[in-house]
Design an enzyme around this catalytic site. Structure first.
Site, mmCIF file in Angstrom:
data_model
loop_
_atom_site.group_PDB
_atom_site.id
_atom_site.type_symbol
_atom_site.label_atom_id
_atom_site.label_comp_id
_atom_site.label_asym_id
_atom_site.label_seq_id
_atom_site.Cartn_x
_atom_site.Cartn_y
_atom_site.Cartn_z
ATOM 1 N N GLU A 410 0.515 -1.379 0.377
ATOM 2 C CA GLU A 410 0.189 -0.008 -0.035
ATOM 3 C C GLU A 410 1.440 1.642 -0.233
ATOM 4 O OE1 GLU A 410 -3.582 -0.667 0.076
ATOM 5 O OE2 GLU A 410 -3.343 -2.401 0.595
HETATM 6 C C1 LIG Z 1 3.110 -9.389 -0.069
HETATM 7 C C2 LIG Z 1 3.154 -8.653 -0.701
HETATM 8 C C3 LIG Z 1 1.514 -8.441 -1.206
HETATM 9 C C4 LIG Z 1 1.514 -7.303 -2.088
HETATM 10 N N1 LIG Z 1 0.187 -7.358 -2.711
HETATM 11 C C5 LIG Z 1 0.138 -6.419 -4.474
HETATM 12 C C6 LIG Z 1 -0.506 -6.365 -4.897
HETATM 13 O O1 LIG Z 1 -1.902 -6.623 -4.802
HETATM 14 N N2 LIG Z 1 -0.990 -5.248 -6.021
HETATM 15 C C7 LIG Z 1 0.251 -4.575 -6.420
HETATM 16 O O2 LIG Z 1 -0.081 -4.219 -7.273
HETATM 17 N N3 LIG Z 1 1.222 -4.636 -5.728
HETATM 18 C C8 LIG Z 1 1.158 -5.902 -4.341
HETATM 19 N N4 LIG Z 1 2.853 -5.415 -3.409
HETATM 20 C C9 LIG Z 1 3.279 -4.586 -4.100
HETATM 21 C C10 LIG Z 1 4.038 -3.465 -3.232
HETATM 22 O O3 LIG Z 1 3.115 -2.689 -3.267
HETATM 23 C C11 LIG Z 1 5.594 -3.019 -3.815
HETATM 24 O O4 LIG Z 1 6.084 -3.894 -3.131
HETATM 25 C C12 LIG Z 1 5.632 -1.710 -2.480
HETATM 26 O O5 LIG Z 1 4.940 -0.993 -3.470
HETATM 27 C C13 LIG Z 1 7.160 -1.468 -3.120
HETATM 28 O O6 LIG Z 1 7.731 -1.663 -3.883
HETATM 29 P P1 LIG Z 1 9.161 -2.475 -4.842
HETATM 30 O O7 LIG Z 1 8.675 -3.974 -4.004
HETATM 31 O O8 LIG Z 1 8.967 -2.016 -6.111
HETATM 32 O O9 LIG Z 1 10.313 -1.049 -4.478
HETATM 33 P P2 LIG Z 1 10.904 -0.627 -4.426
HETATM 34 O O10 LIG Z 1 10.250 0.534 -4.596
HETATM 35 O O11 LIG Z 1 11.883 -0.750 -5.676
HETATM 36 O O12 LIG Z 1 11.208 -0.065 -2.933
HETATM 37 C C14 LIG Z 1 12.783 -0.284 -2.369
HETATM 38 C C15 LIG Z 1 13.075 0.572 -0.921
HETATM 39 O O13 LIG Z 1 13.151 1.837 -1.596
HETATM 40 C C16 LIG Z 1 12.313 2.553 -1.450
HETATM 41 N N5 LIG Z 1 12.679 3.926 -2.069
HETATM 42 C C17 LIG Z 1 11.497 3.197 -3.391
HETATM 43 N N6 LIG Z 1 11.564 4.999 -4.625
HETATM 44 C C18 LIG Z 1 12.014 5.395 -3.755
HETATM 45 C C19 LIG Z 1 11.943 6.742 -3.192
HETATM 46 N N7 LIG Z 1 11.469 7.746 -4.965
HETATM 47 N N8 LIG Z 1 12.709 7.709 -2.157
HETATM 48 C C20 LIG Z 1 13.074 7.221 -1.173
HETATM 49 N N9 LIG Z 1 13.273 5.863 -1.373
HETATM 50 C C21 LIG Z 1 12.455 4.572 -2.010
HETATM 51 C C22 LIG Z 1 11.064 2.497 -0.872
HETATM 52 O O14 LIG Z 1 10.611 2.617 0.351
HETATM 53 C C23 LIG Z 1 11.633 1.113 -0.356
HETATM 54 O O15 LIG Z 1 12.567 1.117 1.287
HETATM 55 C C24 LIG Z 1 2.597 -6.981 -2.879
HETATM 56 C C25 LIG Z 1 3.216 -6.653 -2.383
HETATM 57 C C26 LIG Z 1 3.823 -7.381 -1.045
HETATM 58 C C27 LIG Z 1 5.435 -7.663 -1.166
#
Ligand SMILES: Cc1cc2nc3c(=O)[nH]c(=O)nc-3n(C[C@H](O)[C@H](O)[C@H](O)COP(=O)(O)OP(=O)(O)OC[C@H]3O[C@@H](n4cnc5c(N)ncnc54)[C@H](O)[C@@H]3O)c2cc1C
Length: 602
Positions: A410
């Site tokens: 979220e």
């Molecule tokens: C169990 C699970 C269920 C999920 N369910 C869904 C779902 O139903 N539908 C869906 O669409 N998604 C879902 N997700 C995805 C989830 O919303 C994303 O994992 C999340 O938004 C983070 O994206 P990412 O994993 O690519 O991390 P990244 O975006 O790569 O982030 C990695 C780290 O970098 C930081 N970061 C990234 N960008 C910035 C910035 N601009 N400034 C500072 N810090 C930053 C983040 O805070 C984090 O600490 C799910 C994830 C999990 C693990």
């Protein structure tokens, strides 16, 4: 009596306007209908979820689906859905209440429930056409179908608008073909409907589509294997691949390029619901911890009698209490604003959309605060259990693993922290929240001579309320100076934004706990609320420390010389109590109550 524009604070205005305790909704204000709903959900949670905890931990995905079906049969999936589409239309507070009490058995079910009722259904109720709503929402509200939300991609996580999934219009103009890959999709393994975000041509923004999914006729959709995760083990999480998946044009949600807006607004609802979903987990963790602490003896003493353990019990209770206070306060603001807009002639759909959007700042604040509180609680829960806390045989281990995801999905807590401040600054620029006027007043106050009058603090919370007002000044002082210094480049100074957000979060949470208690003291008496008073005071005391630390770091980072000295002096003044509460005594009083009741009892 119906609330009017005048009575209800706009989103973010809590920072610059005083809220009267009579104007906040508290869990003690639940109606009879809501209390009955709460009992029904608690009973369902015990019978259908907690009784089968081991199966959830053993990755029994089928069980999650089965329990979701049962939740649908009992109406729990349709609490937020208008009656016209097969739901109960019980309002936003009831929606939160169901989400709260249904979510503490296991994070596996909680995630399935949240993904389905929130981000899986809300995009259609909020943005769907009448035909789309008639066709899909009744099925989702009853659990005949399950929904999922497909936004994240391998290369597009926090940067959600950067997805590479494409939607191409067919030659006859009747359908789109979707191609691409989604990742981390909750409920993918058992859903019948996906809200899919894809890009049309080289549009700046993505577009949302309702995509049906039938395992027997997959229409180019294939699923990856179940992901093996740290926690929420029986929540289905898979990759989803689209290869020439045909979607009729009438399944586009809102307009072309509107997908990012849909995604963000669906997440606003998702965020406050996620906060709600962490609340009963926190209560349950504390209850389990105190029960163990009362039983477990070391040095011939129940460990609950040790000061070190009392410290933990008191902190856990006060953060749970503040979380409840703030979540239901915001939920009712949203509910009232929806009602107000409907009374002014908006459709249910428009009213709901605007109502939730209005409180996007509070939704982000709550998501961050409560997801971190439940994590800390689970961590201390393990500590109270000692070695047994580390064992799969006790519930703490799973609670700790399950809590971890709430800081990630979220919108990560980093993203939500930055959003909360960013949205506030935007609102100020649009004139929706006057930050400038109050910030200038703080500036003038800093230049002026401080008053040496001794205020009258004899009334309950007089000093605490003044402290909250001073913490607001810290935010205005720090954020005001930072905006002046960096202007539109402020968003490049992330450590500053995060520090400002931590200040904002603590203000909202502490104020909510105080207002709830003040309201309850007025109707139930001070004696009956003695421990709640202690919890509110303890929460505030901790909040003041967090505000001081973040304020100091921020000031040092952007101000120098005389300006730095002036701001630091202001900070010192704004975080100073005239009469410091005896925090050790407060913790003892809270812990003794929790120990005596052998549960979270507020
Ligand atoms: C169990 C699970 C269920 C999920 N369910 C869904 C779902 O139903 N539908 C869906 O669409 N998604 C879902 N997700 C995805 C989830 O919303 C994303 O994992 C999340 O938004 C983070 O994206 P990412 O994993 O690519 O991390 P990244 O975006 O790569 O982030 C990695 C780290 O970098 C930081 N970061 C990234 N960008 C910035 C910035 N601009 N400034 C500072 N810090 C930053 C983040 O805070 C984090 O600490 C799910 C994830 C999990 C693990």
């Amino acid at each position: 009596m119906e609330a009017t524009e005048k009575d209800i604070l706009r989103g973010g205005q809590f920072l610059v306007k005083e809220t009267k305790c009579e104007d906040v909704f508290t869990p003690e204000d639940f109606s009879e209908e809501q209390k009955m709903m709460k009992e029904a959900v608690q009973e369902f949670n015990e019978r259908e979820i907690i009784a089968h905890k081991a199966r959830f931990e053993a990755k029994d995905y089928a069980l999650t689906e089965e329990v979701m079906k049962k939740a649908g049969q009992l109406g729990f999936l349709g609490v937020a859905v208008p009656e016209a589409y097969g739901g109960l239309d019980m309002g936003f507070v009831s929606t939160l209440l169901v989400c709260d009490y249904i979510s503490s058995g296991t994070g596996s079910f909680s995630t399935a429930f949240g993904a389905h009722t929130g981000i899986g259904t809300m995009p259609i109720t909020l943005y769907g056409t009448e035909e789309q709503k008639q066709k899909y929402v009744p099925k989702l509200a009853t659990g005949e179908w399950f929904g999922s939300y497909c936004l994240t991609e391998p290369g597009a996580g926090s940067d959600a608008n950067s997805g590479k999934t494409t939607a191409t219009l067919s030659e006859d103009g009747k359908s789109y073909k979707i191609n691409g890959q989604k990742m981390w999709i909750s409920n993918a393994g058992f859903c019948h409907l996906m809200i899919v975000f894809a890009r049309i041509e080289d549009d700046k923004n993505i577009t949302g589509f309702i995509v049906e999914y039938d395992k027997n006729n997959p229409n180019g959709i294939t699923l990856g294997e179940e992901e093996h995760k740290l926690g929420i083990r029986a929540s289905s999480t898979r990759q989803v691949f689209y290869s020439d998946t045909v979607v009729p044009i009438e399944n586009m949600l809102a307009g072309r390029g509107e997908g990012f807006k849909i995604a963000m607004n669906a997440l606003n609802v998702g965020r406050i619901k996620l906060a709600g979903a962490c609340l009963d987990s926190q209560r349950r963790i504390l209850t389990t911890a105190v029960q163990y602490a009362n039983e477990r003896k070391q040095f011939n003493t129940p460990i609950a009698d040790f000061g070190a353990i009392k410290y933990k019990l008191a902190e856990m209770a006060s953060s749970a209490y503040a979380g409840e206070s703030a979540t239901y306060r915001a939920a009712k603001n949203i509910e009232d604003r929806i009602a107000m807009r409907q009374a002014a002639g908006n459709t249910h759909q428009e009213a709901e959309l605007k109502g939730v959007e209005e409180y996007a700042i509070e939704c982000s604040i709550l998501k961050v605060a409560v997801s971190e509180d439940v994590q800390n609680c689970a961590d201390e829960g393990i500590q109270i259990f000692g070695g047994m806390g580390f064992s799969e045989e006790t519930p703490m281990e799973a609670a700790w693993r399950d809590a971890r995801i709430a800081r990630i999905y979220e919108g990560t807590n980093e993203i939500n922290r930055m959003l909360s401040v960013g949205m506030l600054v935007k609102k100020a620029m649009k004139g929706h929240v006057d930050l400038l006027g109050p910030a200038q007043k703080v500036q003038e106050e800093l230049m002026g001579i401080p008053s040496f009058d001794t205020p009258d603090y004899s009334e309950l919370f007089a000093e605490e309320k003044e402290m909250v007002a001073k913490l607001k000044k810290v935010f205005l002082m720090v954020a005001g100076a930072a905006v002046q210094k960096f202007g539109p480049d402020l968003d490049k100074h992330q450590q500053l934004l995060i520090a400002a957000s931590d200040i904002l979060i603590e203000i909202y949470m502490a104020e909510s706990a105080i207002l709830r208690t003040e309201k309850n003291v007025k109707r139930f008496g001070e004696d009956a609320q003695a421990v709640q008073i202690a919890m509110a005071k303890l929460y505030l005391y901790n909040a003041v420390s967090i505000v001081e630390k973040n304020g100091k770091e921020s000031i040092i980072s952007f101000a120098e010389g005389d300006e730095q000295r002036m701001l630091l002096m202001g900070l010192k003044r704004f975080v100073k109590y005239a009469n410091y509460p005896d925090i050790v005594d407060l913790r003892i009083a809270i812990a003794e109550k929790v120990k005596a009741e052998n549960k979270y009892c507020f």
